[in-house]
Design a protein around this motif. Sequence first.
Motif, PDB file in Angstrom:
ATOM      1  N   ARG A  68      -3.420   1.865  -2.962  1.00  0.00           N
ATOM      2  CA  ARG A  68      -3.882   3.253  -2.846  1.00  0.00           C
ATOM      3  C   ARG A  68      -3.692   3.814  -1.444  1.00  0.00           C
ATOM      4  NH1 ARG A  68      -8.869   0.774  -4.509  1.00  0.00           N
ATOM      5  NH2 ARG A  68     -10.217   0.412  -2.737  1.00  0.00           N
ATOM      6  N   ASN A  69      -2.876   3.144  -0.650  1.00  0.00           N
ATOM      7  CA  ASN A  69      -2.542   3.600   0.699  1.00  0.00           C
ATOM      8  C   ASN A  69      -3.773   3.871   1.558  1.00  0.00           C
ATOM      9  OD1 ASN A  69       0.325   3.519   0.405  1.00  0.00           O
ATOM     10  ND2 ASN A  69       0.172   5.376  -0.816  1.00  0.00           N
ATOM     11  N   SER A  70      -4.725   2.986   1.464  1.00  0.00           N
ATOM     12  CA  SER A  70      -5.962   3.143   2.226  1.00  0.00           C
ATOM     13  C   SER A  70      -5.709   2.935   3.716  1.00  0.00           C
ATOM     14  CB  SER A  70      -6.996   2.117   1.754  1.00  0.00           C
ATOM     15  OG  SER A  70      -8.112   2.099   2.621  1.00  0.00           O
ATOM     16  N   GLU A  71      -6.433   3.696   4.524  1.00  0.00           N
ATOM     17  CA  GLU A  71      -6.347   3.520   5.973  1.00  0.00           C
ATOM     18  C   GLU A  71      -6.969   2.186   6.402  1.00  0.00           C
ATOM     19  OE1 GLU A  71      -9.920   5.935   4.848  1.00  0.00           O
ATOM     20  OE2 GLU A  71      -7.794   6.178   4.473  1.00  0.00           O
ATOM     21  N   LEU A  72      -7.652   1.505   5.505  1.00  0.00           N
ATOM     22  CA  LEU A  72      -8.247   0.202   5.810  1.00  0.00           C
ATOM     23  C   LEU A  72      -7.344  -0.975   5.432  1.00  0.00           C
ATOM     24  CD1 LEU A  72     -11.911   0.904   4.664  1.00  0.00           C
ATOM     25  CD2 LEU A  72     -10.983   0.914   6.991  1.00  0.00           C
ATOM     26  N   ALA A  73      -6.198  -0.689   4.854  1.00  0.00           N
ATOM     27  CA  ALA A  73      -5.307  -1.762   4.396  1.00  0.00           C
ATOM     28  C   ALA A  73      -4.886  -2.677   5.537  1.00  0.00           C
ATOM     29  CB  ALA A  73      -4.078  -1.177   3.705  1.00  0.00           C
TER      30      ALA A  73
END
Length: 118
Positions: A68-73
């Motif tokens: 989900r292209n999270s900034e936390l990835a």
Amino acid sequence: METQQETNSSLFCNTSTSIQACIECMIACKTCAAACLQEEHVHMMRECIKHCMTCVETCQLCTSLELRNSELAESAMQLCANACQLCAAECSKHDHEHCQVCAKACLACAQACLAYRS
């Protein structure tokens, strides 16, 4: 017309190296933990099982966050690399084939996670 198997195959082929490594690592870790539970001296395999399950959980997190292209990835990838390295170190202490396969998958996953977005 594309079959369901072809669709699933193409979806997997289009995933990133880190997601593929995480999926392979999850399979190896779940297999290793299940096999360790069947060992005669299961109490001696507790650390191995614990690290395998931690590794599975961090791989699942990375896969979800990256999809989900999270900034936390990226932060999760670092955590996953650490979990994979710990699991590989523990599994490599054991002569069981499932532990050796798991250690190899964990090292590959750690490498893929560390290379994420670099």
